[in-house]
Design an enzyme around this catalytic site. Sequence first.
Site, short mmCIF file in Angstrom:
data_model
loop_
_atom_site.label_atom_id
_atom_site.label_comp_id
_atom_site.label_asym_id
_atom_site.label_seq_id
_atom_site.Cartn_x
_atom_site.Cartn_y
_atom_site.Cartn_z
N GLN A 1 6.17 -4.65 -2.28
CA GLN A 1 7.25 -3.72 -1.94
C GLN A 1 7.74 -3.99 -0.52
OE1 GLN A 1 6.05 0.50 -3.35
NE2 GLN A 1 4.16 -0.66 -3.36
N ASP B 1 8.85 -7.78 4.56
CA ASP B 1 8.47 -8.86 5.47
C ASP B 1 8.09 -10.10 4.67
OD1 ASP B 1 5.54 -9.05 4.93
OD2 ASP B 1 5.45 -7.03 5.77
N HIS C 1 11.70 -5.08 -3.20
CA HIS C 1 12.68 -4.36 -2.37
C HIS C 1 13.44 -5.30 -1.44
CE1 HIS C 1 10.05 -0.52 -3.04
NE2 HIS C 1 10.81 -0.82 -4.08
N1 APR Z 1 -4.91 -1.25 5.17
C1 APR Z 1 -4.59 -0.86 3.91
N2 APR Z 1 -3.83 0.22 3.65
C2 APR Z 1 -3.37 0.93 4.70
C3 APR Z 1 -3.65 0.57 6.04
C4 APR Z 1 -4.46 -0.58 6.27
N3 APR Z 1 -4.80 -0.98 7.48
N4 APR Z 1 -3.04 1.49 6.85
C5 APR Z 1 -2.40 2.36 6.05
N5 APR Z 1 -2.58 2.04 4.75
C6 APR Z 1 -2.10 2.70 3.54
C7 APR Z 1 -1.83 4.20 3.69
O1 APR Z 1 -3.05 4.94 3.52
C8 APR Z 1 -0.82 4.44 2.56
O2 APR Z 1 -1.49 4.72 1.32
O3 APR Z 1 -0.86 2.14 3.20
C9 APR Z 1 -0.10 3.09 2.46
C10 APR Z 1 1.30 3.09 3.03
O4 APR Z 1 2.13 3.90 2.24
P1 APR Z 1 3.71 3.93 2.50
O5 APR Z 1 3.95 4.03 3.97
O6 APR Z 1 4.29 4.97 1.63
O7 APR Z 1 4.21 2.48 2.06
P2 APR Z 1 4.63 1.95 0.61
O8 APR Z 1 3.80 2.56 -0.45
O9 APR Z 1 4.66 0.47 0.71
O10 APR Z 1 6.12 2.49 0.49
C11 APR Z 1 6.85 2.15 -0.65
O11 APR Z 1 8.82 3.17 0.21
O12 APR Z 1 10.06 3.52 2.10
C12 APR Z 1 10.00 2.86 0.91
O13 APR Z 1 11.02 0.86 0.23
C13 APR Z 1 10.04 1.37 1.09
O14 APR Z 1 8.71 -0.37 0.06
C14 APR Z 1 8.66 0.92 0.63
C15 APR Z 1 8.30 1.99 -0.36
#
Ligand code: APR
Length: 228
Positions: free
Chosen positions: A86, A89, A104
């Site tokens: 998703q 980068d 995305h």
């Molecule tokens: N290692 C692994 N996981 C981690 C770490 C780490 N060091 N730090 C944080 N996380 C986890 C968090 O606990 C959380 O569950 O990564 C997750 C990040 O969640 P989001 O910020 O919601 O990211 P994501 O799920 O990729 O978002 C999905 O939302 O904003 C849109 O299009 C955008 O692709 C993105 C989509």
Amino acid sequence: MKKLVVLTGAGISAESGLKTFRDSDGLWEGYNIEDVATPQAWQCNPALVQEFYNERRKSVLEAQPNAAHYALAKLEQKYDVTIITQNIDDLHERAGSTKVMHLHGIITRSQSSVNPELTYPINGWEIGMDEVCELGSPLRAHVVWFGEDVPMIGPAAQICSKAAVFMLIGSSLAVYPAAGLISYVRPEIPRYIIDPKIPDVATRGTLIRIQEKATIGVPALVNKLLED
Ligand code: APR
């Protein structure tokens, strides 16, 4: 070779210095997502949207892949690995993974603002407001905004349905349709989730939980899978 499918989210790049979306009060680098990541935002204030993504691109170009990205690349020694990410980068590619599907989009490319199929490489970190596609329309970042179609979701679901091993790394599973991909994975195969804060939605079913940061949990699991 066994088919191994990995779905990654912002958490895998967190330790490369790229912030996740939902770990900071719903703000993304200080912005409301609706102000910068929707077609309406681009209509109302294209310069703000362009500047926002130019800054994000600068950060991505300065970031380096971490131990989790490199470990996934190493898995290709023994598995037929597809990474469905998703993330916008390019850290999986820079770590050496060869089959990476960007649900995305990818911030290192630009896209026509009238035809999303027209995409181009970017020289450096900036797309100028005066840059246009071959149809004469302004160029924007090649990313899928909220409210836009996710063209790769069908192929991604197909790939998930054929997995023999599945891993989910660093995603809150808050955004659809990407979050729904997990339901295409056959329940009888090993399905791992690696996240320091496992999202509630993933506690249903029989996921094998590895409650660790990506740079700890992913290399350990990869070593185990390479030894199996
Ligand atoms: N290692 C692994 N996981 C981690 C770490 C780490 N060091 N730090 C944080 N996380 C986890 C968090 O606990 C959380 O569950 O990564 C997750 C990040 O969640 P989001 O910020 O919601 O990211 P994501 O799920 O990729 O978002 C999905 O939302 O904003 C849109 O299009 C955008 O692709 C993105 C989509």
